[in-house]
Motif scaffolding. Structure first.
Motif, PDB file in Angstrom:
ATOM      1  N   ASP A 103       0.813  -1.169   0.012  1.00 56.04           N
ATOM      2  CA  ASP A 103       0.058   0.090   0.120  1.00 56.04           C
ATOM      3  C   ASP A 103       0.810   1.353   0.002  1.00 56.04           C
ATOM      4  O   ASP A 103       0.593   2.427   0.240  1.00 56.04           O
ATOM      5  N   ALA A 104       1.924   1.184  -0.516  1.00 55.38           N
ATOM      6  CA  ALA A 104       2.917   2.338  -0.507  1.00 55.38           C
ATOM      7  C   ALA A 104       2.385   3.560  -1.244  1.00 55.38           C
ATOM      8  O   ALA A 104       1.644   3.294  -2.494  1.00 55.38           O
ATOM      9  N   ALA A 105       2.080   4.674  -0.747  1.00 58.11           N
ATOM     10  CA  ALA A 105       1.692   5.743  -1.143  1.00 58.11           C
ATOM     11  C   ALA A 105       2.464   6.802  -1.455  1.00 58.11           C
ATOM     12  O   ALA A 105       3.602   6.879  -1.241  1.00 58.11           O
ATOM     13  N   PRO A 106       2.099   7.786  -2.535  1.00 53.21           N
ATOM     14  CA  PRO A 106       2.977   8.635  -2.918  1.00 53.21           C
ATOM     15  C   PRO A 106       3.010   9.981  -1.927  1.00 53.21           C
ATOM     16  O   PRO A 106       1.996   9.916  -1.020  1.00 53.21           O
ATOM     17  N   HIS A 108       2.641  13.419  -0.138  1.00 55.33           N
ATOM     18  CA  HIS A 108       1.495  14.552   0.051  1.00 55.33           C
ATOM     19  C   HIS A 108       1.699  15.436  -1.330  1.00 55.33           C
ATOM     20  O   HIS A 108       2.696  15.938  -1.483  1.00 55.33           O
ATOM     21  N   GLY A 109       0.740  15.556  -1.804  1.00 54.75           N
ATOM     22  CA  GLY A 109       0.535  16.655  -2.844  1.00 54.75           C
ATOM     23  C   GLY A 109       0.602  16.081  -4.323  1.00 54.75           C
ATOM     24  O   GLY A 109       0.558  16.380  -5.236  1.00 54.75           O
ATOM     25  N   VAL A 110       0.954  14.776  -4.434  1.00 57.01           N
ATOM     26  CA  VAL A 110       1.184  13.933  -5.516  1.00 57.01           C
ATOM     27  C   VAL A 110       0.058  12.868  -5.698  1.00 57.01           C
ATOM     28  O   VAL A 110      -0.234  12.087  -4.855  1.00 57.01           O
ATOM     29  N   THR A 111      -0.633  12.610  -6.899  1.00 55.95           N
ATOM     30  CA  THR A 111      -1.480  11.753  -7.317  1.00 55.95           C
ATOM     31  C   THR A 111      -1.151  10.973  -8.406  1.00 55.95           C
ATOM     32  O   THR A 111      -0.334  11.422  -9.331  1.00 55.95           O
ATOM     33  N   ILE A 112      -1.258   9.645  -8.386  1.00 60.39           N
ATOM     34  CA  ILE A 112      -1.220   8.728  -9.563  1.00 60.39           C
ATOM     35  C   ILE A 112      -2.472   8.183 -10.093  1.00 60.39           C
ATOM     36  O   ILE A 112      -3.378   7.604  -9.254  1.00 60.39           O
ATOM     37  N   ARG A 113      -2.616   8.213 -11.392  1.00 57.69           N
ATOM     38  CA  ARG A 113      -3.491   7.820 -12.057  1.00 57.69           C
ATOM     39  C   ARG A 113      -3.379   7.038 -13.298  1.00 57.69           C
ATOM     40  O   ARG A 113      -2.301   7.211 -13.760  1.00 57.69           O
ATOM     41  N   LYS A 114      -4.421   6.137 -13.716  1.00 61.01           N
ATOM     42  CA  LYS A 114      -4.254   5.500 -14.942  1.00 61.01           C
ATOM     43  C   LYS A 114      -4.562   6.485 -16.138  1.00 61.01           C
ATOM     44  O   LYS A 114      -5.319   7.494 -16.012  1.00 61.01           O
ATOM     45  N   THR A 115      -4.046   6.293 -17.222  1.00 59.58           N
ATOM     46  CA  THR A 115      -4.455   7.219 -18.364  1.00 59.58           C
ATOM     47  C   THR A 115      -4.360   6.541 -19.748  1.00 59.58           C
ATOM     48  O   THR A 115      -3.404   5.547 -19.782  1.00 59.58           O
ATOM     49  N   THR A 116      -5.223   6.806 -20.759  1.00 60.66           N
ATOM     50  CA  THR A 116      -5.154   6.191 -21.981  1.00 60.66           C
ATOM     51  C   THR A 116      -5.221   7.667 -22.914  1.00 60.66           C
ATOM     52  O   THR A 116      -5.312   7.537 -24.240  1.00 60.66           O
ATOM     53  N   ALA A 117      -5.242   8.730 -22.346  1.00 61.10           N
ATOM     54  CA  ALA A 117      -5.318   9.989 -23.171  1.00 61.10           C
ATOM     55  C   ALA A 117      -4.228  10.314 -23.972  1.00 61.10           C
ATOM     56  O   ALA A 117      -3.045  10.618 -23.370  1.00 61.10           O
ATOM     57  N   ARG A 118      -4.329  10.634 -25.220  1.00 64.11           N
ATOM     58  CA  ARG A 118      -3.096  11.079 -26.119  1.00 64.11           C
ATOM     59  C   ARG A 118      -2.483  12.330 -25.350  1.00 64.11           C
ATOM     60  O   ARG A 118      -1.402  12.453 -25.404  1.00 64.11           O
ATOM     61  N   ALA A 119      -3.537  13.154 -24.959  1.00 60.12           N
ATOM     62  CA  ALA A 119      -2.805  14.587 -24.312  1.00 60.12           C
ATOM     63  C   ALA A 119      -2.084  14.048 -23.287  1.00 60.12           C
ATOM     64  O   ALA A 119      -0.748  14.977 -23.096  1.00 60.12           O
ATOM     65  N   ASP A 120      -2.308  13.122 -22.552  1.00 56.47           N
ATOM     66  CA  ASP A 120      -1.269  12.905 -21.157  1.00 56.47           C
ATOM     67  C   ASP A 120      -0.066  12.045 -21.900  1.00 56.47           C
ATOM     68  O   ASP A 120       1.059  12.451 -21.203  1.00 56.47           O
ATOM     69  N   ARG A 192      12.823  13.612  -6.837  1.00 51.30           N
ATOM     70  CA  ARG A 192      13.326  12.293  -6.859  1.00 51.30           C
ATOM     71  C   ARG A 192      13.653  12.125  -5.321  1.00 51.30           C
ATOM     72  O   ARG A 192      13.779  13.136  -4.421  1.00 51.30           O
ATOM     73  N   GLY A 193      13.475  10.664  -4.831  1.00 51.27           N
ATOM     74  CA  GLY A 193      14.001  10.540  -3.274  1.00 51.27           C
ATOM     75  C   GLY A 193      12.841  10.838  -2.488  1.00 51.27           C
ATOM     76  O   GLY A 193      13.075  10.660  -1.265  1.00 51.27           O
ATOM     77  N   LYS A 194      11.675  10.662  -3.106  1.00 51.09           N
ATOM     78  CA  LYS A 194      10.473  11.114  -2.105  1.00 51.09           C
ATOM     79  C   LYS A 194       9.440   9.972  -2.186  1.00 51.09           C
ATOM     80  O   LYS A 194       8.211  10.059  -1.537  1.00 51.09           O
ATOM     81  N   GLY A 195       9.719   8.969  -2.622  1.00 50.11           N
ATOM     82  CA  GLY A 195       8.906   7.560  -2.713  1.00 50.11           C
ATOM     83  C   GLY A 195       8.078   7.611  -3.782  1.00 50.11           C
ATOM     84  O   GLY A 195       7.079   6.579  -3.812  1.00 50.11           O
ATOM     85  N   ILE A 196       7.871   8.289  -4.884  1.00 47.50           N
ATOM     86  CA  ILE A 196       7.238   8.281  -6.082  1.00 47.50           C
ATOM     87  C   ILE A 196       7.250   7.014  -6.829  1.00 47.50           C
ATOM     88  O   ILE A 196       6.642   6.317  -7.219  1.00 47.50           O
ATOM     89  N   TYR A 197       8.722   6.607  -7.118  1.00 44.62           N
ATOM     90  CA  TYR A 197       8.978   5.586  -7.589  1.00 44.62           C
ATOM     91  C   TYR A 197       8.739   4.102  -6.955  1.00 44.62           C
ATOM     92  O   TYR A 197       7.800   3.360  -7.680  1.00 44.62           O
ATOM     93  N   ARG A 198       9.205   4.311  -5.792  1.00 50.42           N
ATOM     94  CA  ARG A 198       8.394   3.274  -4.871  1.00 50.42           C
ATOM     95  C   ARG A 198       6.726   2.753  -4.906  1.00 50.42           C
ATOM     96  O   ARG A 198       6.276   1.858  -5.314  1.00 50.42           O
TER      97      ARG A 198
END
Length: 248
Positions: A103-106, A108-120, A192-198
């Protein structure tokens, strides 16, 4: 897994077998994957390498032969003699999806979502260009093609902060195997170094597990490998791209 590549390519890639070598043309450059070279004599191996080089020479394109640490030991020397040059060696690590689906979370202030949008995808390509200091605009087409060609096997995740893409990663299922590959994960330097990769690893492990995949595999850079091994990934081999480029 090398034998499964032809079945999971984007529609913008084309492939052709030359004996044990899969020759792939992509919008960025050529890629070659050798499944089994043990039965070739040295002259036969040299001929295979030269045919690959000459094919992309006629196209005016570079080509990368992706070698592994457990390939036949004389392969790097034969590639070098044909004009190929090695790039940075990466570590191939494998992890158990069930153990990595935490349940590793990003942060504070960072959101992770799925995308299939060309703009993304365009925003991801822009972020990658900033990270690597070169034009990665081709990546948007590549991701769009992957999602269109294999919508059940590819999941793209985007990490954002204050409306800006700060990292992105994708999961690529490998049909006919129990593996999914983890790709991407590049992050803007100030994040970097804030847990986003994890967090991106954990989220993709959850998705892979939900799709019945047992293992995750990564071609890890020197930056990523220690993080992944600390999470439970095991080193199994190395991989080195050998690249031939046409001269002006």
């Amino acid at each position: 897994m090398r034998g499964s590549i032809e079945g999971r390519m984007p529609s913008t890639w084309t492939a052709e077998w030359d004996g044990p070598l899969l020759r792939v043309a992509t919008p960025a450059q050529g890629i070659a994957f050798a499944r089994d070279l043990a039965g070739l004599s040295v002259p036969e191996l040299d001929s295979l390498i030269h045919r690959l080089r000459d094919y992309f020479s006629k196209r005016g394109e570079a080509v990368e032969w992706k070698t592994y640490g457990h390939d036949r030991p004389d392969l790097p020397a034969r590639l070098r003699l044909a004009g190929f040059e090695p790039e940075e060696t990466e570590t191939v690590v494998i992890g158990n999806a069930a153990e990595l689906a935490t349940d590793a979370a990003p942060p504070h202030g960072v959101t992770i979502r799925k995308t299939t949008a060309r703009a993304d995808f365009d925003r991801i390509a822009h972020m990658e260009s900033e990270v690597w200091g070169k034009d990665w605009s081709w990546l948007a087409d590549d991701l769009a093609s992957r999602c269109e060609t294999s919508p059940d096997d590819v999941v793209v995740l985007i990490a954002e902060a204050d409306g800006k893409v700060i990292s992105a990663a994708w999961l690529v299922g490998m049909p006919g195997t129990e593996f999914s590959g983890l790709w991407g994960g590049s992050t803007l330097e100030q994040w970097r170094g804030k847990g986003i990769y994890r967090a991106l690893v954990a989220r993709r492990a959850q998705i892979a597990l939900g799709r019945g995949m047992k293992y995750l595999v990564v071609d890890a850079s020197d930056d990523s490998s220690p993080i992944l091994q600390s999470l439970g990934f095991q080193k199994v081999t190395t991989t080195t791209p050998w690249v031939w480029s046409p001269r002006p």
